[in-house]
Design an enzyme around this catalytic site. Structure first.
Site, PDB file in Angstrom:
ATOM      1  N   CYS A   1      38.680  52.210  34.345  1.00 18.58           N
ATOM      2  CA  CYS A   1      40.005  51.722  35.282  1.00 18.58           C
ATOM      3  C   CYS A   1      40.961  51.322  34.477  1.00 18.58           C
ATOM      4  CB  CYS A   1      39.421  50.843  36.092  1.00 18.58           C
ATOM      5  SG  CYS A   1      38.893  49.081  35.232  1.00 18.58           S
TER       6      CYS A   1
ATOM      7  N   HIS B   1      38.832  44.615  37.547  1.00 16.95           N
ATOM      8  CA  HIS B   1      39.213  45.970  37.824  1.00 16.95           C
ATOM      9  C   HIS B   1      40.542  45.918  38.159  1.00 16.95           C
ATOM     10  CE1 HIS B   1      38.721  50.096  39.451  1.00 16.95           C
ATOM     11  NE2 HIS B   1      39.614  49.858  40.544  1.00 16.95           N
TER      12      HIS B   1
ATOM     13  N   HIS C   1      43.313  54.982  41.265  1.00 15.89           N
ATOM     14  CA  HIS C   1      42.560  54.082  40.256  1.00 15.89           C
ATOM     15  C   HIS C   1      41.391  55.058  40.093  1.00 15.89           C
ATOM     16  CE1 HIS C   1      39.666  51.941  43.502  1.00 15.89           C
ATOM     17  NE2 HIS C   1      40.448  53.188  44.076  1.00 15.89           N
TER      18      HIS C   1
END
Length: 336
Positions: A241, A294, A306
């Site tokens: 991520c 995240h 993402h």
């Protein structure tokens, strides 16, 4: 100095000076004695030397067999990498050697800011994937070829008859010559090679990369839709991520911290009703109140792009999607 370059310098200076009380002059003197350059398309940095399983052997070769490695792993194999890999470093990027253990070296990957080490992101990698590259280093003042395609081939000859190596998005190599449809570049350990001009952007140096808009960074990210997630991934072969958001910014001339929890501490805070494309969105445990785990990138209309987790790939989701909406922890803007 424009604001974008200022952000890059500020982050690097913060880790060097504020966290460590480290002198930039002393750092550069020490680096000259210990620096090397990545000699494979993508070097994978591990938490400890010699952790490799049999299935990981292709990742430690020179030349590396990154596609073979990734294609051989199933979900469980990839999930095992979580916590065992640190980051990755691209072909031609600088590392500082910190420690040696047999055929392994602990390095700090330059231009991946982290509070863990003032010279770059630390991890262990095979020694054979590095070159001292003194000749390579001297060529850096001649110009820069920055790979903008998701992947690009280096060729041994100017007519592109013989392939040498496939390299990743965001790879930077010294530029030696520009022709109509091709460029000549220098490599860390194999001399001169050629590339398709359409695969790179050409600059006089790092500081000359044009300041991007948020839409520019979003468009870079959309080139990777469908690319499978890879823990610690930092290349067009696979991203995690924060490796995804870091790489989209870095390829557009802005250096941000490597990890999501640190990315969330820099830039400028943005309220949810004022989000713009390119803003970074953060998600945290305990309904957004705990540790950031995240990061995604806002693309407009309540959506983000993402690279979520090992079970999936780079994709576009609504921010309010279950598993994210309730963990929203804020946003940061790194550009004007």
């Amino acid at each position: 100095m424009n604001r974008i370059k200022y952000v890059t310098v500020l982050i690097l200076s913060f880790f060097t000076l504020c966290l460590f009380g480290f002198s930039p002059h002393e750092a550069s003197a020490g680096e000259r004695e210990k620096t090397a350059y990545v000699d494979v398309a993508v070097a994978t940095l591990w938490t400890e030397p010699g952790l490799l399983r049999n299935i990981d052997a292709p990742s430690a070769l020179n030349p590396v067999e990154i596609d073979n490695w990734l294609q051989a792993m199933n979900y469980e194999d990839k999930l095992w990498l979580v916590g065992n890999l640190e980051t990755q470093a691209l072909y031609g990027s600088k590392v500082t050697i910190i420690e040696e253990s047999g055929e392994w070296v602990k390095v700090a990957a330059a231009n991946q800011p982290t509070p863990r080490n003032e010279t770059g992101y630390p991890g262990w990698m095979p020694k054979k994937q590095l070159k001292l590259g003194r000749t390579f280093e001297k060529q850096h003042n001649r110009g820069l070829a920055l790979v903008k395609a998701p992947k690009a081939w280096l060729y041994k000859d100017s007519k592109h008859h013989s392939k040498f190596m496939q390299v990743s998005f965001d790879t930077r190599l010294p530029l030696l010559q520009v022709k109509k449809d091709k460029v000549k570049v220098m490599t860390p350990g194999d001399g001169v090679k050629w590339m398709n001009k359409k695969d790179v952007s050409i600059h006089k140096g790092e500081s000359q990369i044009p300041s991007p808009t948020g839409e520019d960074i979003v468009q870079s990210g959309k080139e990777f839709l469908g690319l499978p997630y890879l823990w610690a991934g930092m290349s067009g072969f696979g991203f995690d991520c924060s490796g995804f958001t870091y790489s989209m910014y870095h390829a557009n001339g802005i250096t941000i911290p490597r990890d999501s929890s640190i990315q969330a501490q820099f830039g400028r805070k943005v309220e949810r009703d004022n989000l713009q494309p390119g803003d970074l969105l953060f998600f945290a445990y305990d309904n957004g109140k705990g540790k950031v785990h995240h990061v995604g990138m806002y693309i407009g209309f309540g959506k983000m792009i993402h690279s979520p987790n090992t079970s999936t790939h780079v994709r576009i989701d609504e921010i309010k999607t279950s598993g994210y909406g309730e963990e929203y922890a804020g946003a940061r803007r790194y550009i004007d």
